[in-house]
Design an enzyme around this catalytic site. Structure first.
Site, mmCIF file in Angstrom:
data_model
loop_
_atom_site.group_PDB
_atom_site.id
_atom_site.type_symbol
_atom_site.label_atom_id
_atom_site.label_comp_id
_atom_site.label_asym_id
_atom_site.label_seq_id
_atom_site.Cartn_x
_atom_site.Cartn_y
_atom_site.Cartn_z
ATOM 1 N N CYS A 105 -30.722 40.292 -77.038
ATOM 2 C CA CYS A 105 -32.086 39.935 -76.659
ATOM 3 C C CYS A 105 -32.126 39.567 -75.181
ATOM 4 C CB CYS A 105 -32.541 38.738 -77.483
ATOM 5 S SG CYS A 105 -34.113 38.079 -76.894
ATOM 6 N N GLU A 135 -24.568 33.323 -81.044
ATOM 7 C CA GLU A 135 -25.141 33.220 -79.701
ATOM 8 C C GLU A 135 -24.345 32.238 -78.838
ATOM 9 O OE1 GLU A 135 -28.970 31.544 -77.409
ATOM 10 O OE2 GLU A 135 -29.426 32.323 -79.411
#
Length: 329
Positions: A105, A135
């Protein structure tokens, strides 16, 4: 005259925005497009997004999910998930003679770039996030010598820095806004010169979905969050609903996981979904509720979202040929 009273109406409050964010949409489309353009198999490192249904659907189309880059046979195409990867993973792919598509992203990429920049300036970086989350692993890998994880306000007392005047905080994008700020406040008490990142790391979609749930939670007896257990932002939505005053809140992947007992004495049901959840799953929950008399649906809108991200640029290249060439080298 008790028996004359009308039964209280049953209603559903449907949160908006909910479901897919721009980063998830981009990542899922990247896998579908890769399968169309290059044919199966397409390998994906880790779940492309944290949602059971999405992963199963892509598997049926020919995507193969692996835990580690080494599992991909040389000469193949591998896609990196929306959560981002550490630089060492790019190196592994090169060594394994793989063509790569990076579906990270863009908002996570922004945090990675901030980590690199602050590490270059020799700051100690305090990364607020959950240990073991993909992440966090990816971001930490950008500057492992400069980054330490702070897993919530309780973890603040364990932080040690080299120079209290050169400390900055960054955060995982899918946390709860309130919890993150609580951690930041606690860090500022210990390190008054703590630098904040140039822009808030919590992503717009996480924030908007939490705001909608706060508005809804105050009025709901029960909140149903559609999402998977390993989806950080979905888990946070349950916590936010309870914090906002909902009597009860549950996370379900599918409508059939809802327990009829949850509806006892419930007039208002709030419904929302995490950022990696396709709308078809929410529709299933609304149908399930409608069959049980909750057919009056009102949308609670907290924000309008118009953000979109362009697809990974690697999809414009002939990656099969590039992978084959890598093997021949």
């Amino acid at each position: 005259m008790e028996h004359m009273t009308a039964t209280p109406s049953r209603r559903v409050l449907l949160a908006a925005p909910r479901g897919y964010c721009a980063g998830v949409d981009r990542a899922v489309i990247a896998v579908e497009k890769a399968l169309e353009q290059y044919g199966a198999p397409i390998y994906v490192r880790h779940e492309i997004v944290h949602n059971k249904y999405v992963v199963k659907t892509l598997e049926k189309k020919g995507a193969i999910f692996v835990d580690e880059t080494e599992e991909v046979p040389p000469g193949n195409i591998v896609i990196f998930s929306a959560h981002g990867v550490a630089p060492v993973v790019h190196d592994e792919a090169k060594r394994g003679k793989l063509a790569t598509i990076d579906a990270t992203c863009p908002l996570v990429t922004k945090v990675h770039k901030e980590a690199v920049r602050f590490a270059k300036e020799d700051f100690d970086i305090l990364l607020i996030g959950h240990e073991g989350h993909e992440e966090v692993i990816g971001t930490s890998g950008e500057a492992p010598d400069h980054i330490q994880l702070v897993d919530g306000p309780k973890d603040v007392e364990n932080v040690e820095v080299r120079d209290a005047s050169r400390v900055v905080w960054l955060s995982q994008t899918t946390l709860s806004v309130d919890e993150t700020m609580e951690t930041v406040d606690a860090l500022k008490e210990r390190f008054p010169q703590l630098v904040s990142p140039p822009s808030d790391d919590i992503c717009y979609a996480t924030q908007n979905r939490q705001t909608a749930v706060k508005q809804m939670g105050a009025e709901a007896d029960l909140v149903i969050v559609v999402g998977s257990k390993n989806s950080s932002n979905s888990v946070r939505l349950v916590e936010v609903a309870l914090g906002a005053g909902a009597r009860d809140a549950h996370l379900v992947d599918f409508a059939e996981e809802i327990d009829e007992a949850w509806l006892e004495g419930v007039r208002t049901v709030g419904v929302t979904s995490g950022a990696s959840v396709p709308e078809i799953l929410v529709e299933g929950v609304l149908e399930w509720l409608a069959q049980r008399g909750y057919d009056d649906v009102e949308t609670v809108t907290a924000a309008q979202e118009s953000i979109t991200f362009s697809l990974p640029k690697e999809l414009r290249r002939d990656l099969r040929a590039e992978a084959a060439a890598a093997v021949e080298e």
